[in-house]
Design a protein around this motif. Structure first.
Motif, PDB file in Angstrom:
ATOM      1  N   ALA A   1      -1.878  -0.747  -4.317  1.00 17.53           N
ATOM      2  CA  ALA A   1      -3.289  -0.671  -4.713  1.00 17.53           C
ATOM      3  C   ALA A   1      -3.881   0.710  -4.522  1.00 17.53           C
ATOM      4  CB  ALA A   1      -4.109  -1.684  -3.914  1.00 17.53           C
ATOM      5  N   SER A   2      -3.365   1.467  -3.576  1.00 22.90           N
ATOM      6  CA  SER A   2      -3.918   2.784  -3.283  1.00 22.90           C
ATOM      7  C   SER A   2      -2.865   3.848  -3.520  1.00 22.90           C
ATOM      8  CB  SER A   2      -4.384   2.858  -1.821  1.00 22.90           C
ATOM      9  OG  SER A   2      -5.390   1.898  -1.573  1.00 22.90           O
TER      10      SER A   2
ATOM     11  N   ARG B   1       1.051   3.287   3.495  1.00 17.78           N
ATOM     12  CA  ARG B   1       0.595   4.238   2.500  1.00 17.78           C
ATOM     13  C   ARG B   1       0.962   5.685   2.829  1.00 17.78           C
ATOM     14  NH1 ARG B   1      -5.342   3.670   2.443  1.00 17.78           N
ATOM     15  NH2 ARG B   1      -5.104   5.467   1.068  1.00 17.78           N
TER      16      ARG B   1
ATOM     17  N   ALA C   1      -8.042   8.870  -1.258  1.00 15.62           N
ATOM     18  CA  ALA C   1      -7.200   7.759  -0.814  1.00 15.62           C
ATOM     19  C   ALA C   1      -5.742   8.168  -0.652  1.00 15.62           C
ATOM     20  CB  ALA C   1      -7.308   6.593  -1.785  1.00 15.62           C
ATOM     21  N   ARG C   2      -5.323   9.246  -1.322  1.00 15.56           N
ATOM     22  CA  ARG C   2      -3.955   9.734  -1.116  1.00 15.56           C
ATOM     23  C   ARG C   2      -3.772  10.328   0.273  1.00 15.56           C
ATOM     24  NH1 ARG C   2      -4.535  11.488  -6.479  1.00 15.56           N
ATOM     25  NH2 ARG C   2      -3.141  10.382  -7.895  1.00 15.56           N
TER      26      ARG C   2
ATOM     27  N   ALA D   1      -1.075  -3.394  -0.475  1.00 19.64           N
ATOM     28  CA  ALA D   1      -1.758  -2.196   0.017  1.00 19.64           C
ATOM     29  C   ALA D   1      -1.050  -0.942  -0.469  1.00 19.64           C
ATOM     30  CB  ALA D   1      -1.817  -2.218   1.543  1.00 19.64           C
TER      31      ALA D   1
ATOM     32  N   ALA E   1      -6.099   6.796   5.155  1.00 16.27           N
ATOM     33  CA  ALA E   1      -5.958   5.333   5.232  1.00 16.27           C
ATOM     34  C   ALA E   1      -6.833   4.824   6.354  1.00 16.27           C
ATOM     35  CB  ALA E   1      -4.507   4.939   5.466  1.00 16.27           C
TER      36      ALA E   1
ATOM     37  N   LYS F   1      -9.828   8.351  -5.605  1.00 14.84           N
ATOM     38  CA  LYS F   1      -8.371   8.220  -5.630  1.00 14.84           C
ATOM     39  C   LYS F   1      -7.690   9.385  -4.933  1.00 14.84           C
ATOM     40  CE  LYS F   1      -7.712   5.258  -9.682  1.00 14.84           C
ATOM     41  NZ  LYS F   1      -7.078   5.145 -11.021  1.00 14.84           N
TER      42      LYS F   1
END
Length: 269
Positions: free
Chosen positions: A111-112, A166, A83-84, A108, A87, A80
């Motif tokens: 979810a992230s 994101r 994922a920040r 999307a 992408a 996690k």
């Protein structure tokens, strides 16, 4: 140049090795440092390990070594947390997905874990952010179209929107122009270049078209047989010797009237 408040951490790979447990595909890649607000193109023949390297950076495939963003080793982060920052746009979206483009982009985003929002998106909710990204890519008219009814090029644009919504620090793009015509190739690369500058992103993009890589990339990394063969500005990384040794072609490399590198393949080496 990055904006005044853009991130300043450099990205670098040290001994990056990725692939399958008993069969590494990419070995001991040292790459960088890559500054914010830059585009690095990964080029090389089929099977060289370009997509594998991207998957390893994204956490979609095991990777050993170190991937440093400033003082932070991305490979040591929990999924996690990584994922920040990162992408990944894969080569293709999954088949038989009946979501609309807008729903997929909103999904999307939700979810992230997202990175810090850019100023122009900071006050928008998830739906408005998704619409803004679609509009920036010129595909707002596809918002209500189901993904499984899109052409290959349209699906690529939708996948790019899912990555951009994101607000990543590092954007990994796997052949984002392969199904696009010349107009949309230019549009995608121009948009990515502008966003890299505006948001201070480090963009790593897999491209098969060497002329396209030379036109848009600040740096080019050449992979051959799972190893880094050359790295640097286009004029340094793309030479007749590299084209002969890595691709097996005889080619001339000349600057055009704007100083950009142009490649003319003359035959097999």
């Amino acid at each position: 140049m990055p904006m005044a408040d853009a991130p300043t951490d450099l990205l670098s790979l040290h001994g990056a090795t990725a692939g399958y447990r008993r069969r590494p595909v990419v070995r001991d890649v040292d790459l960088g440092p890559l500054p914010p607000a830059s585009i690095t193109a990964l080029v090389g023949p089929n099977g060289a390990g370009k997509s594998t390297l991207l998957k390893g950076l994204a956490g979609a495939m095991p990777m050993a070594g170190r991937v440093m963003l400033g003082a932070t080793d991305l490979l040591a982060l929990a999924p996690k947390a990584r994922a920040r920052l990162v992408a990944h746009m894969p080569q293709a979206l999954p088949d038989r997905v009946a979501l609309t483009v807008l729903d997929a982009v909103i999904g999307a985003r939700r979810a992230s874990p997202a990175g810090a929002p850019t100023p122009e998106l900071a006050d928008l909710d998830d739906t408005d952010r998704a619409v803004a990204v679609l509009d920036r890519l010129g595909i707002a008219d596809l918002a209500l179209e189901p993904l499984d009814r899109l052409s290959g090029g349209q699906r690529q644009m939708a996948a790019l929107a899912q990555a951009l919504v994101r607000d990543p620090r590092i954007l990994l793009l796997d052949e984002p122009t392969s199904a696009l015509d010349l107009r949309h190739q230019f549009q995608v690369m121009a948009t990515v270049a502008a966003l890299a500058c505006e948001r201070g992103m480090q963009v790593i993009v897999v491209l098969h078209d060497i002329d396209l890589a030379c036109r848009w990339a600040d740096r080019i990394a050449v992979l051959g047989r799972g190893r880094l063969t050359a790295f640097g500005p286009p004029a340094t990384a793309i030479t007749p010797a590299i084209l002969r040794d890595v691709w097996g072609v005889a080619a001339s490399v000349t600057p055009d009237e704007r100083g950009r590198v142009r490649v003319q393949v003359e035959g097999l080496a």
